[in-house]
Scaffold this active site. Structure first.
Site, PDB file in Angstrom:
ATOM      1  N   HIS A   1     -28.164  23.131 -37.347  1.00  0.00           N
ATOM      2  CA  HIS A   1     -28.510  21.721 -37.491  1.00  0.00           C
ATOM      3  C   HIS A   1     -30.026  21.607 -37.445  1.00  0.00           C
ATOM      4  O   HIS A   1     -30.682  22.257 -36.622  1.00  0.00           O
ATOM      5  CB  HIS A   1     -27.873  20.894 -36.362  1.00  0.00           C
ATOM      6  CG  HIS A   1     -27.795  19.433 -36.664  1.00  0.00           C
ATOM      7  ND1 HIS A   1     -28.889  18.606 -36.595  1.00  0.00           N
ATOM      8  CD2 HIS A   1     -26.755  18.663 -37.049  1.00  0.00           C
ATOM      9  CE1 HIS A   1     -28.529  17.377 -36.913  1.00  0.00           C
ATOM     10  NE2 HIS A   1     -27.242  17.387 -37.199  1.00  0.00           N
TER      11      HIS A   1
ATOM     12  N   ASP B   1     -19.235  19.302 -37.349  1.00  0.00           N
ATOM     13  CA  ASP B   1     -18.260  19.509 -38.424  1.00  0.00           C
ATOM     14  C   ASP B   1     -17.298  20.654 -38.125  1.00  0.00           C
ATOM     15  O   ASP B   1     -16.160  20.654 -38.602  1.00  0.00           O
ATOM     16  CB  ASP B   1     -18.968  19.790 -39.751  1.00  0.00           C
ATOM     17  CG  ASP B   1     -19.762  18.606 -40.258  1.00  0.00           C
ATOM     18  OD1 ASP B   1     -19.260  17.475 -40.121  1.00  0.00           O
ATOM     19  OD2 ASP B   1     -20.867  18.800 -40.775  1.00  0.00           O
TER      20      ASP B   1
ATOM     21  N   HIS C   1     -24.171  17.655 -46.359  1.00  0.00           N
ATOM     22  CA  HIS C   1     -24.186  16.542 -45.408  1.00  0.00           C
ATOM     23  C   HIS C   1     -22.744  16.276 -44.972  1.00  0.00           C
ATOM     24  O   HIS C   1     -22.101  17.126 -44.386  1.00  0.00           O
ATOM     25  CB  HIS C   1     -24.852  15.329 -46.057  1.00  0.00           C
ATOM     26  CG  HIS C   1     -25.119  14.187 -45.131  1.00  0.00           C
ATOM     27  ND1 HIS C   1     -25.171  14.315 -43.760  1.00  0.00           N
ATOM     28  CD2 HIS C   1     -25.349  12.857 -45.385  1.00  0.00           C
ATOM     29  CE1 HIS C   1     -25.434  13.136 -43.218  1.00  0.00           C
ATOM     30  NE2 HIS C   1     -25.533  12.229 -44.176  1.00  0.00           N
TER      31      HIS C   1
END
Length: 379
Positions: free
Chosen positions: A266, A322, A227
């Site tokens: 994702h 990210d 996460h």
């Protein structure tokens, strides 16, 4: 063994309604209260976006000033909390410090907690103001540097960079483009529907526990590498790659060995993470403006890894947020272990919005399980 359908990880399960955010499949845009996040990142401050998430509308001029002043005047942390931070080991993960600080702050709440939206917003305002001070204090104490007090006249992003880096010439706190890139990252990280940490916060809230407990639990969930901790592993991987010449082979070896490459894929996005173009542009602009940091190397590694992942996976895996945020934070000068606490500073806005929403139409979250252990037996 039960014949019930098991959705591991609750994949595909719709747990509740939310008016806070959604991914629009037609435009592949993440929407905050209906607004595409890329538009918010280009046109709004982080404080305005926080207000939007908590109130459902962007603030007018009076609301903007009131909210901004409320955040600015709450930035100081008292000496006792500074002592708590300094007491904790310097080699523990910064997320442990942040989790402990929030729990400590919860013990100091002068109001008995009630499921009241205004009280939750008050807690949110305090955390939005003080968590950056906590993170900056932890950064500087690990570096053996003196504490820098928060300002009362700078915006959220600029104030935080000031507390971490000071105002020396060439500091991110003095470079407009650095401040803008950091602020964009905060807006993009602010909210993302029922992700793991948000769902954790809602689950705790559903028991009618206080908001401090829900936020503490959410921080614990965000720490994990699957996460929030993924942005740290993105940069660790890039450092491991080392140079653009190694990037393609490194990525192909990961794929060959069926290992995760952090920063890609994702569960929600099927056509690529809609936040990536905004953050990628900010990252590449940062790199171009910091040749003294050999920053262009990270851009080259980024591009090669992204191209290799897309061309060598059957489902054409693309980067998620990210992947560009990791090297952007690295160029700004943050230690890798602090990338996830930066995420917390942004996501506190989404968590508070969901805690409010959960309380306003609450139902205890308590899923069933399918038992697959031994049948009944006796001693």
């Amino acid at each position: 063994m039960s014949d019930q359908e098991i959705r591991k990880g609750l994949a595909g399960v719709v747990a509740d309604y939310t008016a806070i955010s959604k991914v629009n499949p037609e435009t592949n845009s993440l929407l905050y209260q209906g607004y595409p996040v890329q538009e918010l990142a280009e046109n709004c401050t982080f404080e305005e976006v926080a207000y939007l998430l908590w109130h459902g509308e962007l603030p007018d001029e009076a609301g903007r000033e009131e909210f901004r002043n409320g955040c600015m005047t709450n930035r100081d942390i008292d000496e006792e909390l500074i002592q708590v931070i300094n007491f904790l080991p310097k080699d523990c993960h910064p997320m442990d410090v942040l989790r402990t600080a929030v729990s400590f702050l919860g013990t100091r709440d002068e109001y008995k907690f009630t499921p009241n939206s205004e009280h939750i917003r008050k807690i949110g305002t305090q955390l939005l103001a003080q968590l950056p001070t906590v993170v900056a204090t932890d950064i500087r104490r690990r570096q053996g540097k003196d504490y820098i007090a928060p300002t009362k006249d700078k915006g959220f992003a600029e104030n935080f960079l000031w507390m971490v880096f000071g105002d020396e010439e060439g500091s991110p706190a003095t470079i407009k483009s650095d401040i803008e890139a950091f602020e964009k990252s905060l807006i993009l990280y602010a909210e993302h529907s029922f992700n793991a940490s948000t769902f954790t916060a809602r689950t705790v809230t559903s028991t009618q526990a206080d908001a401090w407990s829900a936020i503490t639990a959410a921080i614990g969930a965000l720490k994990g590498p699957l996460h929030g901790g993924a942005n740290e592993f993105v940069m660790h991987n890039m450092v491991d790659v080392g140079s653009p010449e190694n990037a393609e082979e490194w990525t192909l070896n990961k794929l060959k060995n069926k290992e995760l490459v952090m920063g890609f894929g994702h569960r929600v996005y099927k056509k690529g993470d809609s936040r990536v173009p905004t953050m990628e542009a900010a990252f590449k602009k940062l790199a171009a403006e910091h040749p003294e940091k050999d920053a262009q190397k990270w851009v080259e590694i980024y591009d090669i890894m992204a191209k290799t992942m897309y061309e060598n996976t059957s489902i054409k895996i693309r980067p998620n947020l990210d992947f560009p945020s990791g090297p952007a934070y690295y160029i700004l000068g943050f230690d890798i272990e602090f990338f996830t606490p930066l995420f917390v500073m942004a996501r506190i806005t989404g968590w508070i919005a969901h805690i409010i929403e959960q309380y306003e139409n609450n139902s205890l979250i308590r899923p069933l399980s399918a038992y697959n252990g031994p049948e009944e037996r006796h001693l």
